[in-house]
Enzyme design. Sequence first.
Site, PDB file in Angstrom:
ATOM      1  N   GLU A 222      68.310  21.221  24.266  1.00 59.14           N
ATOM      2  CA  GLU A 222      68.319  20.426  25.504  1.00 59.14           C
ATOM      3  C   GLU A 222      66.971  19.743  25.673  1.00 59.14           C
ATOM      4  O   GLU A 222      65.980  20.405  25.929  1.00 59.14           O
ATOM      5  CB  GLU A 222      68.519  21.322  26.748  1.00 59.14           C
ATOM      6  CG  GLU A 222      69.855  21.992  26.873  1.00 59.14           C
ATOM      7  CD  GLU A 222      69.983  22.772  28.184  1.00 59.14           C
ATOM      8  OE1 GLU A 222      69.142  22.596  29.096  1.00 59.14           O
ATOM      9  OE2 GLU A 222      70.922  23.581  28.291  1.00 59.14           O
TER      10      GLU A 222
ATOM     11  N   GLU B 266      71.539  29.534  27.811  1.00 58.96           N
ATOM     12  CA  GLU B 266      70.260  30.158  28.193  1.00 58.96           C
ATOM     13  C   GLU B 266      70.465  31.605  28.643  1.00 58.96           C
ATOM     14  O   GLU B 266      69.728  32.112  29.490  1.00 58.96           O
ATOM     15  CB  GLU B 266      69.574  29.338  29.306  1.00 58.96           C
ATOM     16  CG  GLU B 266      69.272  27.922  28.887  1.00 58.96           C
ATOM     17  CD  GLU B 266      68.663  27.063  29.987  1.00 58.96           C
ATOM     18  OE1 GLU B 266      68.062  26.040  29.659  1.00 58.96           O
ATOM     19  OE2 GLU B 266      68.800  27.411  31.182  1.00 58.96           O
TER      20      GLU B 266
END
Length: 977
Positions: A561, A468
């Site tokens: 995810e 991220e």
Amino acid sequence: MGMLSASIGKTKLDSGWLAARSTEVGLSGTQLTTSHPPTGPAKPWMEAVVPGTVLATLVKNKAVPDPFYGLENEMILDIADSGREYYTFWFFTTFQCKLSENQHLDLNFRAINYSAEVYLNGQKRVLQKGMFRRHSLDVTDILHPDGQNLLAVLVHPPDHPGTIPPEGGQGGDHEIGKDVATQYVEGWDWIAPIRDRNTGIWDEVSISVTGPVKIIDPHLVSSFFDNYTRVYLHASTELENRSTWVAECSLSIQVTTDLEGGVCLVEHLQTQHLSISPGAHVQYTFPQLFFYKPNLWWPNGMGKQSLYTVRISVDVKGYGESDLWSHLFGFRKIESHIDNATGGRLFKVNGQPIFIRGGNWILSDGLLRLSKKRYKTDIKFHADMNMNMIRCWGGGLAERPEFYHYCDIYGLLVWQEFWITGDVDGRGVPVSNPDGPLDHDLFMLCARDTVKLLRNHPSLALWVGGNEQVPPEDINKALKNDLKLHPYFKNSNETGNFTEDLSLSVQDPSQYLDGTRIYIQGSLWDGFADGKGNFTDGPYEIQYPEDFFKDSFYQYGFNPEVGSVGMPVAATIRATMPPEGWQIPVFKQGSDGYIEEVPNPIWKYHKYIPYSKPGKVHDQILLYGIPKDLDDFCLKAQLVNYIQYRALLEGWSSRMWSKYTGVLIWKNQNPWTGLRGQFYDHLLDQTAGFYGCRCAAEPIHVQLNLASYFIEVVNTTSQELSDVAIEASVWDLDGACPYYKVTEKLSVPPKKVVSIAEMKYPKTKNPKPVYFLLLKLYNMSDYGIISRNFYWLHLPGGDYKLLEPYRKKNIPLKLTSQIFIKGSTYEVEMQVHNRSKKQDPKRLTYKNNFTTVPVDGDFNMASTEPVNSATEEKQEAGLFRRICRHFKKDTDSLKVAELNGTDSGVAFFLHFSVRGWSKSHKEGEDTRILPVHYSDNYFSLAPGEVMPIKISFEVPHGVTPKVTLHGWNYHVGQTIL
């Protein structure tokens, strides 16, 4: 250790270590390794865990409580409060080695955290900072003439261990991000802080003997032409001449493959001659080796994991064999591009598109107690769940060669991230430093060394800059440059043909640092999530099962995810928490009718994630009624785990290629005793979600679309399915079958999802409020089952509360079992028969004869050991092979157990467990034998059905195993073996 005869090769130093806190040792490193060595585990010295960490050593010696038990972690002094000196430790061992003339000895540390001083026989060497770099010290000149050597290592913690704010948070105060180290150690929303920040000699220590010339970091690459029929192996290696004279060398490369019966076939042997100047380092590239149609390496579910052994050796004139290196190697090509139809990244292996169904991985154990045995179980579990990719998340490790070895063996592709996470490198509370670690050169040194350590593994699929987050600009630019693709490995744009004349003009691919795998700058970029770096992964909590099938659920082609619940079984709670942790959550109803679960403080500390989302999702455990106690709560949680994860993967599979190219579940396991997002717990017992996932991710799968109520077949293989049929039967709670339909003569194209027919039940008259649906996909020729899927369902707006009185049903079962024993390994083959109703003779699928699925490369889905077990056995002597002829049959091993009952109906949610009995057994002790590999568990049987189950496990010495059956209507636990 016994005297090491100085033969060429490596010896691990993994036993006999002592450790002591540096402030409690009033001696210098020189004294410890000359005049005053410790003689044994007497204060302040204790037996050390090497490889391992300071905290692992303290836990082993009971010098601190077990941080994974209850709230004990709170009793351990955090490095932020103690200071770095408190966790600065000496590690000491001895080894024996006597060299002959022209031999050299290297002392190797594959990784330490974070820096160290090494003393050998009074001489000091410094190991520079950085958790992810290898250190190799030439200690030839400081060995003792008598062969007895004293080694002491003073290990310092990370420079910036940080402090833990009261509210916790992702990565504490983010200070750890200033170092090149694991970032999870300051705590996250799935783990409590690790008090020593993983200080220690956490990876392999070894000594290696070479002659005058040493082999360093060979690089193996395969290139493919003519639709994978013409294949070349490229190999280059660095060579160092440590002598003071010109070394005349014969450099050999040998490629072998293992056949059945332990026979080894030499595919190639080539020898080259070269001269190396005194003290010189040279890079040598072998002439490429040609192979015609070698066996290819395929991911799990696509074909065999064919592996060859490549050996490189160097002989020096006047000396003999000087050094030897070997590695398992798989011929395979991995490509990926952003798919036009979905916007997701699409992976291809050996030219075949692969639909990614995998999960996220942090690391095996939060205290870095890493072992080959544990890695083998971890990776085998992933293969058993039918996963094909593991993502090594950026806040964890650059995983170890042993991890990759088992991913090679079991066919798991690996996405390996570098040590950057958004939380610690650019956002969070407090806002973290976006410029990554303080020392960018150190980061790149560790990154390059990691690439060299791992690049020869066929399972390694891609490098990713961070989680991220993108690495700082200069690091990102350096990684892009270092990991640029060689022209052979640029995307072939669907054709599979490569430009022939490339080979004439382009540098050999083995001279690149890698050159064969893409580098993606971050987990939310370039075909993952929205591809632009916005936070478009997740969600991470309980969902309604039908929502996974809806078009609105997730907008992008590849979700890196998506997560949910992960409550383990009750035995795990009892084994990891004191009695106050056995209290189940309090259910609080809000004014809007939604329930909030309030867990006890120990569950909260262990990061429990609830089975409700107030305002969004009603409590999924309460659908089954209010749980009475811990056992009831955990059993109902397993029902939800199964449904939740099966629906997640079936929802994604239902849109294969039309909307999605892949999904990675957050996350597969916990590196400590956490209570969220896991398919098996830290003690290695599976949740029912494991089997929901295993079911949904079969290469060929029949499923019910929970949003549309259409039956679908998912075929991820490259073979067309023809002449198959689907049997759909509905069973009610009285054991009747109100709906039965067979759809015959179906065919399903390769790599496609086909919607077959709408389920007419429960739209028919008088449907039951709770019912069971059994779907079977089978071959019409021999009634062999390709896929079997069992659902429990309620009418829209309803619940499962009628299953509570169903527990009193007494369904007769017959269990036939046979045991095979080899050493300490037991294999149990079982037939479980629901005898509550005679089968209608027209229904020929009741025996559940599962068929081998003919996928690319003849992969056998029914086998739960890798197909190349000969290679594996060669690698590690004595590894159990799953072929029954190798087993001694228990003399009286055919056993029949009858569980009597007078009711008719489904034997619901049956699950086996294995416990051990020994004379030393204490009251209340956890007697489970773990891990256990089951061909299936948490399964249900319709009246008349027979299910074959295989169970395998290792039994500790002096323990007698007992196999027990539990079930929704078998709550006492029937010991059947």
